[in-house]
Design a protein around this motif. Structure first.
Motif, mmCIF file in Angstrom:
data_model
loop_
_atom_site.group_PDB
_atom_site.id
_atom_site.type_symbol
_atom_site.label_atom_id
_atom_site.label_comp_id
_atom_site.label_asym_id
_atom_site.label_seq_id
_atom_site.Cartn_x
_atom_site.Cartn_y
_atom_site.Cartn_z
ATOM 1 N N LEU A 1 7.614 -4.819 -4.182
ATOM 2 C CA LEU A 1 7.757 -5.272 -5.605
ATOM 3 C C LEU A 1 6.508 -5.090 -6.150
ATOM 4 O O LEU A 1 6.159 -4.708 -7.077
ATOM 5 C CB LEU A 1 8.254 -6.474 -5.560
ATOM 6 C CG LEU A 1 9.807 -6.628 -5.349
ATOM 7 C CD1 LEU A 1 10.273 -8.038 -5.126
ATOM 8 C CD2 LEU A 1 10.658 -5.976 -6.865
ATOM 9 N N LEU A 2 5.393 -5.839 -5.489
ATOM 10 C CA LEU A 2 4.153 -6.106 -5.981
ATOM 11 C C LEU A 2 3.440 -4.511 -6.355
ATOM 12 O O LEU A 2 2.675 -4.320 -7.168
ATOM 13 C CB LEU A 2 3.217 -6.984 -5.083
ATOM 14 C CG LEU A 2 3.620 -8.409 -5.098
ATOM 15 C CD1 LEU A 2 3.068 -9.339 -3.881
ATOM 16 C CD2 LEU A 2 3.362 -9.045 -6.407
ATOM 17 N N GLY A 3 3.636 -3.785 -5.354
ATOM 18 C CA GLY A 3 2.964 -2.386 -5.344
ATOM 19 C C GLY A 3 3.570 -1.360 -6.291
ATOM 20 O O GLY A 3 3.264 -0.199 -6.515
ATOM 21 N N GLU B 1 0.961 -1.382 -0.073
ATOM 22 C CA GLU B 1 -0.030 0.072 0.187
ATOM 23 C C GLU B 1 0.785 1.154 0.180
ATOM 24 O O GLU B 1 0.646 2.131 -0.689
ATOM 25 C CB GLU B 1 -0.812 0.131 1.334
ATOM 26 C CG GLU B 1 -2.295 -0.794 1.102
ATOM 27 C CD GLU B 1 -3.132 -0.520 2.141
ATOM 28 O OE1 GLU B 1 -2.888 -0.641 3.068
ATOM 29 O OE2 GLU B 1 -4.526 -0.574 1.986
ATOM 30 N N LEU B 2 1.901 1.246 0.829
ATOM 31 C CA LEU B 2 2.800 2.377 0.827
ATOM 32 C C LEU B 2 3.326 2.783 -0.431
ATOM 33 O O LEU B 2 3.558 3.707 -1.015
ATOM 34 C CB LEU B 2 3.724 2.345 1.887
ATOM 35 C CG LEU B 2 4.907 3.391 2.051
ATOM 36 C CD1 LEU B 2 5.227 3.618 3.431
ATOM 37 C CD2 LEU B 2 6.007 3.109 1.109
ATOM 38 N N SER B 3 3.446 1.598 -1.282
ATOM 39 C CA SER B 3 4.143 1.714 -2.721
ATOM 40 C C SER B 3 3.304 2.064 -3.720
ATOM 41 O O SER B 3 3.478 2.404 -4.851
ATOM 42 C CB SER B 3 4.973 0.379 -3.076
ATOM 43 O OG SER B 3 5.823 -0.061 -1.966
ATOM 44 N N GLY B 4 2.000 2.225 -3.253
ATOM 45 C CA GLY B 4 0.795 2.899 -4.212
ATOM 46 C C GLY B 4 -0.037 1.817 -4.866
ATOM 47 O O GLY B 4 -0.942 2.303 -5.864
ATOM 48 N N ALA B 5 -0.234 0.617 -4.567
ATOM 49 C CA ALA B 5 -1.175 -0.352 -5.101
ATOM 50 C C ALA B 5 -2.068 -0.825 -3.788
ATOM 51 O O ALA B 5 -1.830 -0.508 -2.580
ATOM 52 C CB ALA B 5 -0.346 -1.505 -5.538
ATOM 53 N N ARG B 6 -3.360 -1.416 -4.351
ATOM 54 C CA ARG B 6 -4.309 -1.950 -3.216
ATOM 55 C C ARG B 6 -3.612 -2.978 -2.524
ATOM 56 O O ARG B 6 -2.757 -3.977 -3.245
ATOM 57 C CB ARG B 6 -5.379 -2.345 -4.058
ATOM 58 C CG ARG B 6 -6.304 -1.069 -4.572
ATOM 59 C CD ARG B 6 -7.542 -1.625 -5.210
ATOM 60 N NE ARG B 6 -7.015 -2.682 -6.142
ATOM 61 C CZ ARG B 6 -7.579 -4.065 -6.292
ATOM 62 N NH1 ARG B 6 -8.149 -4.341 -5.152
ATOM 63 N NH2 ARG B 6 -6.981 -4.709 -7.027
#
Lengths: 303, 303
Positions: B203-205, B65-70
């Motif tokens: 990575l995922l985000g 989430e911090l990286s910008g994705a749900r």
């Protein structure tokens, strides 16, 4: 029916296996260099580089080539499969399971390194195998690599190797084991990873649906035949010849084909399965020569 | 320096952890439905659904989430991480290793199910974890998923969990253990998977390089602090409070921070590491509130 699938007389299986084995062994060696903690890497290498037949990785490479790609793209996956297979051998040999002393012509891992290191060497090989596929496979769309990882995760887990070992241990010592139960145990213990080896190669090679179907059926039949042969050899062969403990199935009252069907009927069944496996590959002609020859060699030991 | 990173007073960590835990537990439950062989799936569920804190999966979701994705895109990976962690607990507790009777407030797996099933339940969780990531992650480029698998394979293998356990066992009973050795053991045993949890989420985000760097440093400091706190609690707490065997470190002469540095200095070091971890996230402001609050809660138990 069989006329399509006889291997070419020019196909030299021994030379083919020798060169494939050398390639796989060299790659395995390079994938597990000696690092700290040294005792752990040594234990991993001890079992992995003990000179197995490398049947599963060879099947993977052959299926990849049959599907139209160079064998190289499947080389990391082929090596990962051998790591998974070796993990299952190390853990199955533990005192809490089959308590076997002898494997691949050497002392079993737990006899050589102690139980703790044997367990951790197995865990390490399993974890490392997935890293190897994810990190080292190139020249293939990432989605195909994910499909391979899903397939091998399933084959190694509770629906494959681990589940098969549980069922095997559960049925030890039971008087009546049905052929269906036996088939289910062997499907998980041997069939699952063997089928996943062939399918992984097909996926990496970009096989179409019908090709994948044929290769899957080939592998399922080969896998079952392979396990029946293994059961038969446990009765008829020696530790020196096989490089692992023999006669244990009977002494542990394991569920085996010779015990349930008798030796003659078991041999007949293995022959029939191999004939069916070869039939699946008839339409591929010469391209299937390695896989056809491999299937035949599986039952050569009991002929 | 610290003024940037104080968590918002409006951030309710208890509520956040409660809802995340519920989400993770429900997903874990659905990922391991009861199948045959039932005893194996029961053993997997017994250890996995025993109500752990779920720190690692929560870190993974928060970093995503911090990286910008749900958070949803990281949910299968978060659950896989908890499977890997649980595998290492089951295997570490075995008689051949730490021989612990009590875990997560229950009997250890080998005490409940026997050694063979405990080993195979661990193997199953490890294999299944990679299948879960490969099969269930969606909405993310396949290449990122492969990077996550490579990261977690490394963290679980000889350079992570398994290697750390080997070093831990190797140094048991040794009189002199240096701080460097201790740090290396803890880096592998706790730091590697904890860092991989945060990095997988990043990575995922879709985190950029600098964000990944900050999250990695945050996780490394948090991981070491977490292990020091664990060592301290083994000296000062009870089995009832922790839900696992205590006092074992001392009786087994394990290499621990309190033994090498003393309690006071160990506590000071943990506090300093947490302050550094929080510092790394200062530039993210409110977006980092969950990770900052999680870091603070880690040392609350020893304050």
């Amino acid at each position: 029916m069989l006329m399509h699938v006889e291997p070419s007389h020019s196909f030299d299986l021994a030379a083919y296996l020798g060169s494939r084995r050398a390639r796989i062994d060299a790659t395995l060696e390079s994938l597990i260099a000696l690092e700290e903690p040294r005792v752990l890497f040594e234990a991993m290498r001890y079992s992995l580089l003990a000179g197995g037949k490398r049947l599963r990785p060879i099947l993977c490479l052959a299926a990849c080539e049959l599907s139209g790609a160079r064998a190289e793209v499947a080389l990391p996956t082929a090596c990962a499969i051998e790591m998974i297979h070796t993990m299952s051998l190390i853990h199955d040999d533990l005192p809490a399971m089959d308590d076997a002393d002898c494997r691949r012509g050497r002392l079993a891992s737990h006899k050589m390194h102690g139980e703790a290191l044997a367990i951790l060497a197995g865990d390490s090989l399993l974890a490392h195998s997935f890293e190897v596929i994810a990190r080292h496979t190139s020249g293939v769309p990432a989605k195909r690599i994910l499909a391979v990882i899903a397939e091998l995760g399933r084959a190694a887990g509770p629906r494959g190797l681990a589940g098969g070992q549980v069922e095997d241990l559960t049925h030890e010592g039971k008087r009546c084991v049905s052929v269906e139960t036996l088939e289910d145990i062997h499907h998980r213990k041997t069939g699952a990873l063997l089928t996943a080896s062939v399918l992984s190669g097909a996926l990496l090679g970009g096989a179409d649906g019908p090709t994948k179907g044929r290769l899957r059926r080939y592998a399922e039949r080969l896998g079952l035949a392979f396990q029946i042969v293994d059961d038969i050899l446990d009765v008829t062969s020696t530790c020196e010849a096989l490089g692992k403990s023999v006669g244990r199935d009977a002494s542990a009252q394991k569920a085996t084909y010779p015990r349930v069907l008798g030796l003659a009927e078991s041999t007949r069944l293995a022959e029939a399965l191999i004939a069916d496996a070869k039939d699946e590959l008839g339409c591929f002609g010469e391209r299937a020569a390695p896989l056809v020859a491999l299937a035949e060699s599986t039952i050569a030991a009991i002929r």
